[in-house]
Structure formats: C-alpha cells, structure tokens
Design an enzyme around this catalytic site. Structure first.
Site, PDB file in Angstrom:
ATOM      1  N   PHE A  97       1.213   5.157   0.790  1.00  0.00           N
ATOM      2  CA  PHE A  97       0.634   6.206   1.623  1.00  0.00           C
ATOM      3  C   PHE A  97       1.281   7.535   1.250  1.00  0.00           C
ATOM      4  O   PHE A  97       2.450   7.569   0.846  1.00  0.00           O
ATOM      5  CB  PHE A  97       0.939   5.953   3.107  1.00  0.00           C
ATOM      6  CG  PHE A  97       0.274   4.716   3.670  1.00  0.00           C
ATOM      7  CD1 PHE A  97       0.790   3.449   3.422  1.00  0.00           C
ATOM      8  CD2 PHE A  97      -0.851   4.822   4.472  1.00  0.00           C
ATOM      9  CE1 PHE A  97       0.187   2.313   3.947  1.00  0.00           C
ATOM     10  CE2 PHE A  97      -1.466   3.693   5.004  1.00  0.00           C
ATOM     11  CZ  PHE A  97      -0.940   2.438   4.737  1.00  0.00           C
TER      12      PHE A  97
ATOM     13  N   THR B 235       0.860  -1.196   0.000  1.00  0.00           N
ATOM     14  CA  THR B 235       0.000   0.000   0.000  1.00  0.00           C
ATOM     15  C   THR B 235       0.886   1.233   0.000  1.00  0.00           C
ATOM     16  O   THR B 235       1.885   1.289   0.706  1.00  0.00           O
ATOM     17  CB  THR B 235      -0.940   0.006   1.226  1.00  0.00           C
ATOM     18  OG1 THR B 235      -1.752  -1.170   1.169  1.00  0.00           O
ATOM     19  CG2 THR B 235      -1.858   1.221   1.215  1.00  0.00           C
TER      20      THR B 235
HETATM   21  O1  LIG Z   1      -7.435  -0.591   7.989  1.00  0.00           O
HETATM   22  C1  LIG Z   1      -6.225  -0.373   8.086  1.00  0.00           C
HETATM   23  O2  LIG Z   1      -5.491  -1.029   8.823  1.00  0.00           O
HETATM   24  C2  LIG Z   1      -5.651   0.679   7.275  1.00  0.00           C
HETATM   25  O3  LIG Z   1      -4.605   1.169   7.625  1.00  0.00           O
HETATM   26  C3  LIG Z   1      -6.338   1.100   6.015  1.00  0.00           C
HETATM   27  C4  LIG Z   1      -5.845   0.363   4.778  1.00  0.00           C
HETATM   28  C5  LIG Z   1      -6.397   1.038   3.487  1.00  0.00           C
HETATM   29  O4  LIG Z   1      -7.163   1.981   3.550  1.00  0.00           O
HETATM   30  O5  LIG Z   1      -6.012   0.569   2.407  1.00  0.00           O
HETATM   31  C6  LIG Z   1      -4.380   0.449   4.704  1.00  0.00           C
HETATM   32  C7  LIG Z   1      -3.619  -0.562   4.230  1.00  0.00           C
HETATM   33  C8  LIG Z   1      -4.220  -1.806   3.728  1.00  0.00           C
HETATM   34  O6  LIG Z   1      -4.249  -1.658   2.318  1.00  0.00           O
HETATM   35  C9  LIG Z   1      -5.602  -2.009   4.205  1.00  0.00           C
HETATM   36  C10 LIG Z   1      -6.312  -1.015   4.752  1.00  0.00           C
END
Ligand SMILES: O=C(O)C(=O)C[C@]1(C(=O)O)C=C[C@@H](O)C=C1
Length: 421
Positions: free
Chosen positions: A285, A283
């Site tokens: 950020f 992911t």
């Molecule tokens: O729910 C979490 O733990 C988050 O940090 C959010 C979140 C997102 O929004 O994509 C962050 C990383 C992962 O892809 C899954 C969920």
C-alpha cells in the site's frame, strides 16, 4: 449483527466536499437528517445541536479507539459551525476562526484521519492502522473518493493498495495517482490471509457463489478450485463489503473471501482459513498526503516517478533505465499504463499540431530524492522524456513480513500449499 451499527459507513460518491461535512474533534462524521430539508439558518443551527448530541452519544459507544459514525441513510451532510459560548447574548453567531482551525491536519497517528477504500474489516483498514497506529480510519466506497477525501481536507492521509505479490498491480490506483495531485509519503506491506466466510450453519456443499474483491478472488483462484467448490465467482467492491452484503441479505448460498476480522464484525463463520494460493501473499500500500515529505539520506528511501515520451521509436525507455543503471540505483518496480490519447498543443505550430502519448511508465527505485545520484539521473531522464513527475520519495517499509505463522524470508520462496498457510 450488533457490531454493524457501530462500524463506520463509507464515504460514498454522494459525499460533498469539505464545506458540507460534519467535523467534530478531528473526526469526519456523516449525519442523517432523515430526509428533512432545513429551511432557515435558525432551523439549521437547531438541527446541528441535535446532531452534535447524537454524535456525542455515538462517540461514547465507539470501539477500538475509533469514532463510531452514524450511517447516513439518505446522505444528508452538514458542517457544524463552532459557536462561541463567550460572545454574550449572541450565542448563535459563529466564533472567529483561530490558527488551530486553519491547521486541521494533526501530525500524531492517534488523531490522523486516514481514508481507505472499503468498509471496516477490509485489508485496507488494517493497512491504514499499520501505517498510522491509532489513526481514525475513514472508510470510502471507491479509490477515487479516498483521493478526494484527502484533497478536500476530509481526511489527512489516504492508504491505498498498489500491488499484490499474487494478483499483480492495482492499475486503477496507478491511473488515479496521475489524475490527482497527492504525494506518496510512505509505503506499507501487509501480509494478506484470506478466509472463506459464510453465515452460521451454512456448509460448503450449500455454496453456489463466492463473492469478493477481484484481487482476493485472483489470490485464491487455485485453492477454490482445489476445494472442489461448485460455485460461480463474482466481483465485489471490497472483501469485507462482500461479507457485510451476505450478512445483510441473509444469503445462505453465497460465501465471501475476506478477513477473520470481517467474520467477527458481520457475524459470519470461517469455513476455511488461509485460502490464499501462496502463504507469502503480501499487498503493498502507499500512503498519500497533500504535501510531500522532506527526503532524507539517513535511512532507506524509495522514490516513485512516472514519465512518458511523445515520440515513438526513440529508445526512450532504454535510455531512462540506463540513467539509473549507470549510477547503481536499483529499480524495484516498472509498470506501464496505456494513456488515453490526449491532444497536446505544439507551441511551434501555433496550436494546430497534435501528438499522442502511448504509454505512461511508472518506476520505483531504491534511493532518496536527496541523493545526488538521483538528482543527476532525473536531470538526464528529463532530457529523454516529454513528461516527468516525481510521485514521492519516502521511507521504505523495512518491517519483517509474517504471513500467518510463517515468516517470509525470500520473495523466491516456492508457493506453499494452502493447507499450510
Ligand atoms: O477488499 C479489501 O479488503 C481491500 O482492502 C482491497 C484489496 C486490494 O485492492 O488489493 C487489498 C488487499 C488484498 O490484496 C485484497 C483486496
């Protein structure tokens, strides 16, 4: 469950802007007054004295270098006004503001307050720690709240997900980038390793429901099916929040998709490890701040822009992309978002004509705003578009990716079966 009393309660919709939040030593603290409405200033100051000692007690029990925060049962929030001890008998009078009070955004990671969406144990909390080592991570219950926390000086930065290699873009944050005036000052990529969590003693056969953040559900979709779980899938605000919910309600028929840290924090067991559909699950950020950073040329930078055009059929997108292609500037991402029809006043016709934007285009490219090629390209883009905003120019995350034990060497690597993740 003992850990739950030490983890931070998320800032929620109920939080009030800067003036109503308690700040101590750079940390934002929410304190409960147990429903009491404070009648007079004297009473209010007396309450503050009690709260500050409670806060000090909590701080001394903090874990991981994080300040522990009292969960506000009913959301009462206060500002602790500094009281000078040197103004003689007038001990209740507030001390004058000093220069230091006007600059509450420290530059060192260890003191930085970084807002993220979710509760402790969420991947976003981990991303905040990767972006700003040793920071004071501030949980928020919604993305919008994280934006507002920075705008209102409750936090110094926000770290929010924008895209995932399996689940795609997190559209909500693209929309919010436009609605708020924060600047992208960095990016961080986080390998995401999901676990299936349940209460101790619960077996896979007992599970009728799997809850998690929609992105996490999407990232584990095929693995869950392959595991033969006969379970409904339900969306939850964040992964760790789903684990916390199961623990708090003693749900023995429900499992959560979350991190192993969430399992530890909320007293859950790991039923399956590495359940993401691809080992290279990453992911991305972005880090957001009130002020932009000065773009540089001595290291790889990315720039993010958003633009739109109010006339249809003028091949605007083709022209914009050409402005970058002709200058050998590589694009790393294009995203389009439908734009809520807005009424634009047309100057030429005395405010009567209206136009509608159809799409906003978000483009990331691999070059710094300080690069003359970029400045020329953007000057050209401005001619083709009716709206252009630079969201930020920031250093690229160049850290090598590791997902579990395997190193991601190429974005084209074929998805590995979950058992090897
Ligand atoms: O729910 C979490 O733990 C988050 O940090 C959010 C979140 C997102 O929004 O994509 C962050 C990383 C992962 O892809 C899954 C969920």
């Amino acid at each position: 469950m003992a850990a739950m009393s030490l983890v931070k309660a998320p800032i929620g919709q109920g939080f009030r802007p800067a003036g109503n939040n308690t700040r101590r030593g750079g940390a934002v603290v929410r304190c409960s007054l147990q429903g009491a409405v404070v009648a007079s200033r004297t009473e209010w100051l007396a309450s503050c004295a009690v709260l500050s000692s409670k806060v000090a007690a909590l701080v001394s029990h903090s874990t991981n270098g994080h300040v522990a925060v009292a969960a506000a049962a009913n959301g009462a929030l206060l500002d602790l006004v500094p009281v000078s001890s040197t103004n003689g008998g007038a001990r209740n009078l507030p001390a004058p503001l000093r220069i230091a009070d006007l600059c509450p955004a420290p530059m060192h990671g260890s003191e930085l307050r970084v807002a993220y969406q979710g509760v402790p144990g969420a991947y976003s909390e981990k991303a905040a720690g990767k972006a700003y080592q040793g920071c004071n991570a501030v949980p928020c219950d919604q993305f919008d709240v994280a934006f507002q926390a920075v705008e209102n000086w409750i936090a110094d930065r926000a770290v929010l997900p924008v895209e995932n290699s399996l689940g795609g873009s997190i559209h909500r944050n693209y929309d919010l980038l436009l609605r708020h005036r924060l600047h992208i000052v960095g990016e961080v990529q986080l390998p995401v390793h999901h676990c299936l969590l349940a209460l101790p003693g619960v077996r896979k056969e007992d599970i009728t429901r799997v809850i998690s953040h929609p992105q996490a559900l999407a990232q584990c979709e095929h693995t869950l099916t392959r595991m033969g779980l006969n379970a409904a899938r339900e969306a939850f605000d964040d992964t760790a929040g789903a684990a916390e919910y199961i623990a708090a309600n003693g749900l023995r028929d429900t499992a959560a998709i979350a991190s192993s840290r969430a399992a530890e924090l909320y007293g859950m067991e790991v039923l399956a490890d590495g359940i993401q559909d691809d080992c290279g699950n990453v992911t991305r950020f972005v880090m957001l701040a009130r002020e932009p950073i000065v773009p540089r040329m001595d290291r790889p930078f990315k720039t993010s822009i958003v633009f739109a055009h109010d006339k249809a059929g003028t091949s605007m997108l083709f022209k914009v992309l050409s402005a970058f292609a002709f200058r050998d500037i590589s694009l790393t991402k294009i995203e389009s978002r439908p734009y809520r029809p807005i009424r634009l006043v047309d100057d030429a016709s005395s405010g009567t004509a209206t136009k509608t934007f159809d799409y906003m285009f978000y483009v990331d490219f691999q070059a710094s705003l300080a690069d003359p090629r970029v400045q020329n390209a953007l000057a050209e883009v401005q001619e083709f578009t009716s709206f252009l905003r630079v969201l930020g120019s920031y250093p690229m995350d160049m850290t090598p990716m590791t997902a579990g034990s395997s190193t991601i060497i190429s974005s084209n690597s074929s998805p590995a079966p979950s058992s090897s993740c």
